[in-house]
Design a protein around this motif. Structure first.
Motif, mmCIF file in Angstrom:
data_model
loop_
_atom_site.group_PDB
_atom_site.id
_atom_site.type_symbol
_atom_site.label_atom_id
_atom_site.label_comp_id
_atom_site.label_asym_id
_atom_site.label_seq_id
_atom_site.Cartn_x
_atom_site.Cartn_y
_atom_site.Cartn_z
ATOM 1 N N LYS A 438 74.620 53.618 90.602
ATOM 2 C CA LYS A 438 73.229 54.073 90.645
ATOM 3 C C LYS A 438 73.152 55.584 90.457
ATOM 4 C CE LYS A 438 71.329 50.366 93.532
ATOM 5 N NZ LYS A 438 70.737 50.021 94.859
ATOM 6 N N GLN A 439 74.050 56.306 91.116
ATOM 7 C CA GLN A 439 74.046 57.762 90.981
ATOM 8 C C GLN A 439 74.387 58.179 89.549
ATOM 9 O OE1 GLN A 439 76.420 59.615 94.073
ATOM 10 N NE2 GLN A 439 75.687 58.143 95.589
ATOM 11 N N ALA A 440 75.335 57.478 88.950
ATOM 12 C CA ALA A 440 75.688 57.783 87.564
ATOM 13 C C ALA A 440 74.520 57.464 86.633
ATOM 14 C CB ALA A 440 76.925 56.995 87.148
ATOM 15 N N GLY A 441 73.850 56.361 86.893
ATOM 16 C CA GLY A 441 72.686 56.002 86.090
ATOM 17 C C GLY A 441 71.587 57.038 86.200
ATOM 18 N N ASN A 442 71.357 57.527 87.425
ATOM 19 C CA ASN A 442 70.335 58.560 87.622
ATOM 20 C C ASN A 442 70.698 59.843 86.885
ATOM 21 O OD1 ASN A 442 68.979 56.785 89.270
ATOM 22 N ND2 ASN A 442 69.732 57.668 91.181
ATOM 23 N N ALA A 443 71.986 60.201 86.936
ATOM 24 C CA ALA A 443 72.424 61.421 86.255
ATOM 25 C C ALA A 443 72.276 61.286 84.741
ATOM 26 C CB ALA A 443 73.875 61.725 86.623
ATOM 27 N N LEU A 444 72.628 60.133 84.210
ATOM 28 C CA LEU A 444 72.471 59.908 82.779
ATOM 29 C C LEU A 444 70.994 59.914 82.384
ATOM 30 C CD1 LEU A 444 75.169 57.145 82.347
ATOM 31 C CD2 LEU A 444 75.156 59.339 81.163
ATOM 32 N N GLU A 445 70.186 59.334 83.242
ATOM 33 C CA GLU A 445 68.744 59.305 83.010
ATOM 34 C C GLU A 445 68.182 60.723 82.920
ATOM 35 O OE1 GLU A 445 65.694 57.845 86.163
ATOM 36 O OE2 GLU A 445 66.528 56.105 85.141
ATOM 37 N N ALA A 446 68.578 61.557 83.868
ATOM 38 C CA ALA A 446 68.113 62.942 83.873
ATOM 39 C C ALA A 446 68.601 63.683 82.628
ATOM 40 C CB ALA A 446 68.590 63.653 85.134
ATOM 41 N N HIS A 447 69.838 63.407 82.239
ATOM 42 C CA HIS A 447 70.383 64.056 81.043
ATOM 43 C C HIS A 447 69.578 63.695 79.802
ATOM 44 C CE1 HIS A 447 73.038 65.150 77.771
ATOM 45 N NE2 HIS A 447 73.105 63.883 77.412
ATOM 46 N N PHE A 448 69.289 62.394 79.613
ATOM 47 C CA PHE A 448 68.555 61.976 78.427
ATOM 48 C C PHE A 448 67.113 62.480 78.452
ATOM 49 C CE2 PHE A 448 71.803 58.456 78.424
ATOM 50 C CZ PHE A 448 72.487 58.939 77.315
ATOM 51 N N ALA A 449 66.556 62.625 79.666
ATOM 52 C CA ALA A 449 65.187 63.141 79.768
ATOM 53 C C ALA A 449 65.109 64.588 79.298
ATOM 54 C CB ALA A 449 64.690 63.030 81.210
ATOM 55 N N GLU A 450 66.186 65.347 79.495
ATOM 56 C CA GLU A 450 66.190 66.760 79.131
ATOM 57 C C GLU A 450 66.730 67.009 77.730
ATOM 58 O OE1 GLU A 450 64.851 69.120 80.915
ATOM 59 O OE2 GLU A 450 64.301 67.671 82.453
ATOM 60 N N ALA A 451 67.431 66.024 77.166
ATOM 61 C CA ALA A 451 68.070 66.229 75.862
ATOM 62 C C ALA A 451 67.029 66.390 74.764
ATOM 63 C CB ALA A 451 68.987 65.051 75.536
ATOM 64 N N ALA A 452 67.352 67.206 73.797
ATOM 65 C CA ALA A 452 66.457 67.389 72.649
ATOM 66 C C ALA A 452 66.423 66.108 71.824
ATOM 67 C CB ALA A 452 66.947 68.561 71.796
ATOM 68 N N PRO A 453 65.284 65.803 71.178
ATOM 69 C CA PRO A 453 65.180 64.590 70.361
ATOM 70 C C PRO A 453 66.279 64.510 69.313
ATOM 71 C CG PRO A 453 63.034 65.628 70.615
ATOM 72 C CD PRO A 453 64.043 66.583 71.189
ATOM 73 N N GLY A 454 66.890 63.356 69.207
ATOM 74 C CA GLY A 454 67.903 63.130 68.184
ATOM 75 C C GLY A 454 69.279 63.638 68.518
ATOM 76 N N THR A 455 69.468 64.166 69.760
ATOM 77 C CA THR A 455 70.779 64.719 70.098
ATOM 78 C C THR A 455 71.579 63.783 71.009
ATOM 79 O OG1 THR A 455 69.869 65.905 72.016
ATOM 80 C CG2 THR A 455 69.906 67.062 69.892
ATOM 81 N N GLY A 456 71.064 62.595 71.261
ATOM 82 C CA GLY A 456 71.750 61.679 72.170
ATOM 83 C C GLY A 456 73.090 61.223 71.629
ATOM 84 N N ASP A 457 74.077 61.131 72.485
ATOM 85 C CA ASP A 457 75.395 60.631 72.122
ATOM 86 C C ASP A 457 75.380 59.109 72.239
ATOM 87 O OD1 ASP A 457 78.204 59.686 73.400
ATOM 88 O OD2 ASP A 457 78.512 61.238 71.889
ATOM 89 N N ALA A 458 75.763 58.427 71.153
ATOM 90 C CA ALA A 458 75.675 56.969 71.131
ATOM 91 C C ALA A 458 76.548 56.335 72.215
ATOM 92 C CB ALA A 458 76.071 56.445 69.754
ATOM 93 N N GLY A 459 77.768 56.880 72.414
ATOM 94 C CA GLY A 459 78.654 56.333 73.436
ATOM 95 C C GLY A 459 78.093 56.504 74.830
ATOM 96 N N LEU A 460 77.504 57.663 75.090
ATOM 97 C CA LEU A 460 76.912 57.931 76.398
ATOM 98 C C LEU A 460 75.694 57.028 76.633
ATOM 99 C CD1 LEU A 460 77.834 59.937 78.554
ATOM 100 C CD2 LEU A 460 76.029 61.488 77.791
ATOM 101 N N GLN A 461 74.899 56.822 75.588
ATOM 102 C CA GLN A 461 73.751 55.931 75.713
ATOM 103 C C GLN A 461 74.190 54.503 75.992
ATOM 104 O OE1 GLN A 461 71.564 56.522 72.092
ATOM 105 N NE2 GLN A 461 70.431 58.284 72.893
ATOM 106 N N GLN A 462 75.253 54.063 75.309
ATOM 107 C CA GLN A 462 75.736 52.706 75.544
ATOM 108 C C GLN A 462 76.241 52.557 76.971
ATOM 109 O OE1 GLN A 462 75.475 50.025 73.336
ATOM 110 N NE2 GLN A 462 75.936 48.990 75.262
#
Length: 761
Positions: A438-462
């Motif tokens: 859950k903590q890792a999910g929250n951290a990833l969620e926060a990261h994607f919320a702050e990331a610039a559009p189109g800069t997401g890492d496919a492996g991290l998203q998966q």
């Protein structure tokens, strides 16, 4: 008669504008949404009301829905939205839609309770942090009524069109005749069972032999039941694309027989097949088909509903002309279609779109499930999920600093899993591991919320999606599922584990799906014994069972049992030469096209090698591991009319069901196995669970699934009432009474030949 429309549908139709934007995702599951609503309500006072049923009319519209919550002391009506992620990243058109829903509910409440004004509040509940963000506005009843009426006026023309379509559709269906001169043997009985199921509001389990025309019989009957029993929709669900095409062909046959029939037929296809820009994210800044999607959707929707059949190629053309995404165009059209054809998952999986829409719109639906013997395994897959330690390590190596620490905590959690597994105490997902996820999910969620559009890492998203999927299954973990732990060396040589929540009994997850339908008919040539499917799928206790009479005569099929050859694992090496000789002898008596089925690729290759060596003059071709669509078609193309040779295939694989080789394209089949699943830790655990749940562990785990594959494979031989052929069942166990009972009643079985090897197993 007024046109009934849900508040959400009214608002989405009239107030949704701008881009398609899926960045503010993933949305919570229905179960998480319910839990979030309950938690918010629990924080309110004792007078707080929830799920307030509201209804209002405007000219020909009847608008209905359930408001989330109302605090009479504060005179505040709340629209509660559960979410994940930073609200600052929420697209503006999402918020606009939510306000529209709140205002419509606000007027309906003012009207129902005589209120002069009401405070409206959008309550956004973050299921990760369990924090609320509230936006509130006070509106007068007059202003809300004006807003409501404006929405209704905008929808009026469409509603009038839909009412006219429904009236014309039902009138045409009421007089619709069966599209063929007469019913085949058994076809009328199947059709009658479907109709009666809708009439009585019961589900139906129908075993109906191949070749009677199950698809046209069920589609025709369900549509005939729509007018008298007020069905809004018919869903035809399949396991394979070939099944979808059969349903589309059946609908086309109905149209040919009744050209004036105004039937809207929609094909749903998977997102990865429908997507035109697989390299782009689903939002307006990345994908041109998402940019302005809701602005162009009305014109695309209107054109789509004018075509004869909204199949995938047709919708692709419409979408291209209007510059919209074909996948999400099809999703919208499911609201307005009469017959929707798609995969099982659209109604049965955890986030099933058709099931969710059925509940939200209060549709009365009839469901047809084709080749339903596949649903047990497919549903198990829907409610299973795994996490790989190696995959999480790989994404951690390139993850941003804020994400690494939570991923490190997850990595340390694997040690606890490994220890519990070694001690034999790993019976459920450990709370410490779940919390770390859950903590890792929250951290990833926060990261994607702050990331610039189109800069997401496919492996991290998966990794994010894998973690969320696993957590959802962990929250509903019970005796219907098992926790599996495996370990092997990773890419760097370090031990890497995989933990998997494996569903064993899908019944608890599927029960709400059957409850949502007016009637669901599951049909297949192999549904014996019925209690197995009733138990495993969670079908209602009053489900009707019908075993449809076969149109075939015993004289058409020569069924032989050869008991002198053992196909047990320990005997396979010695069985190769006798099986090869048996096939060659039969071929010599009657040259033609044959299929020979084996329990595994290894067994297939063993016998095929022997056969080719001993009988080089007989053409032979083999199913290979991992064949693509072209290779599978090339295999089938060898079965030409008047041809001769032997195709070697795996039982339960691509050629064991769903292929149609009529006439002398196939004159016989050899089945060198009972099809019993492998004895392994998962199946042995499954046997224990099924024994505890139903008192039939061995039969439910091994015997019934195995014999279904055998009968499906044998069913490739006789496809029409003109076909003749032979099926050779190789193994003495086919002579056992418990096995014979599961074979088709119309088979006249010869043998078995006496065995010389009396081993048991």
């Amino acid at each position: 008669m007024p046109y009934s429309v849900a508040v959400r549908t009214l608002c989405e139709f009239t107030a949704r504008r701008g881009d398609l934007d899926l960045r503010f995702t993933p949305v919570p599951t229905a179960q998480e949404g319910i839990a979030g609503h309950q938690l918010v309500a629990a924080r309110r006072g004792s007078d707080y009301e929830t799920e307030i049923g509201l209804r209002g009319e405007f000219e020909l519209l009847a608008v209905r829905g359930r408001a989330d919550g109302y605090d009479p002391g504060r005179n505040r009506l709340e629209e509660i939205k559960t979410h994940r992620g930073d609200l600052a990243k929420q697209p503006a058109n999402h918020r606009h839609l939510h306000w529209a829903q709140a205002k419509v509910y606000g007027w309906l409440l003012c009207q129902a309770r005589g209120l002069a004004e009401v405070e409206l509040a959008l309550v956004y509940f973050d299921i990760a942090t369990q924090e609320e963000t509230v936006f509130a506005e006070t509106h007068s009843a007059d202003a809300l009524r004006a807003f409501f009426e404006a929405r209704c006026r905008e929808f009026q023309a469409w509603a009038a069109q839909e009412l006219a379509h429904r009236e014309q559709r039902d009138a045409a269906l009421a007089s619709l005749a069966f599209p063929h001169p007469s019913f085949r043997t058994g076809q009328r009985d199947l059709a009658a069972a479907v109709f009666k199921g809708v009439a009585t509001g019961r589900c139906v389990l129908a075993q109906a032999p191949t070749g009677i025309g199950k698809t046209i019989a069920t589609v025709f009957s369900l549509l005939k039941a729509a007018p008298p029993h007020r069905l809004d929709k018919a869903f035809y669900l399949t396991a394979k694309s070939t099944g979808r095409q059969l349903a589309l062909d059946a609908a086309q046959a109905l149209r040919r027989s009744a050209p004036a029939l105004p039937l809207r037929v929609l094909e749903l296809t998977a997102r990865d097949k429908a997507c035109e820009h697989k390299d782009k994210a689903c939002h307006g800044e990345a994908c041109p088909l998402a940019r302005g999607f809701y602005d162009r959707l009305p014109a695309a929707r209107a054109e789509s509903l004018q075509v004869a059949a909204m199949d995938a190629p047709t919708l692709r053309g419409v979408a291209a002309r209007h510059g919209v995404c074909p996948y999400y165009l099809a999703q919208d059209l499911s609201r307005w279609a009469d017959l929707v054809v798609g995969d099982y998952n659209y109604f049965f999986d955890g986030s099933a779109m058709l099931h969710t829409a059925t509940l939200a719109n209060e549709w009365r639906v009839g469901v047809l499930v084709d080749e339903a013997h596949n649903l047990v395994e497919r549903a198990r897959a829907m409610y299973s999920g795994a996490l790989s330690q190696a995959a999480l390590r790989a994404v951690r190596a390139t993850a941003p600093a804020a994400v690494r620490a939570p991923l490190d905590k997850v990595n340390r959690g694997w040690s606890a899993l490994r220890k519990a597994h070694a001690q034999g105490t790993l019976d459920a997902p450990p709370a410490s591991f779940v919390n770390a996820l859950k903590q890792a999910g929250n951290a990833l969620e926060a990261h994607f919320a702050e990331a610039a559009p189109g800069t997401g890492d496919a492996g991290l998203q998966q990794a994010y999606f894998d973690i969320l999927g696993f957590l959802r299954l962990a929250e509903s973990f019970g005796t219907h599922s098992a926790l599996e732990f495996t370990e092997q060396p990773g890419p760097s040589g370090r031990p890497a584990a995989t933990v998997r929540i494996q569903n064993l009994i899908p019944a608890p997850f599927l029960k709400p799906r059957f409850a949502a339908a007016r009637s669901a008919t599951l049909f297949s040539a192999t549904l014996s014994p019925p209690h197995y499917h009733l138990d495993m799928l969670g079908m209602p206790a009053d489900t009707a069972w019908i075993d449809v009479e076969s149109p075939f005569s015993p004289e058409q099929l020569d069924v032989q049992v050869v008991g002198s050859i053992s196909t047990r694992f320990a005997d396979r090496q010695r069985s190769a030469a006798p099986i090869a000789r048996l096939i060659a002898e039969r071929y010599a008596v009657q040259p033609g096209n044959y299929l020979a089925f084996f329990s595994s690729f290894d067994y297939l290759e063993l016998v095929a090698t022997e056969f080719r060596h001993a009988y080089p003059g007989v053409p032979a071709w083999l199913q290979a591991r991992g064949m693509d669509e072209g290779e599978r078609q090339a295999f089938l193309d060898r079965f030409v009319p008047g041809g001769a040779g032997v195709g070697f295939a795996v039982l339960g694989g691509s050629f064991g069901e769903g292929i149609d080789l009529r006439g002398d394209r196939l004159v016989g089949a050899f089945v060198a196995t009972l099809g019993l699943p492998q004895v392994n830790p998962r199946n042995e655990q499954l046997k224990e669970r099924l024994e505890a749940a139903f008192g039939a562990g061995y039969d439910y785990t091994y015997l019934y699934p195995g014999l279904q594959k055998v009968v499906q494979a044998a069913g490739r031989v006789i496809r029409t009432q003109e076909d003749k052929g032979v099926v050779v069942l190789i193994d003495d166990r086919f002579a056992r009474p418990a096995v014979r009972e599961l074979l088709p009643a119309w088979w006249r079985i010869a043998g078995p030949r006496p065995r010389t090897d009396r081993r048991t197993g």
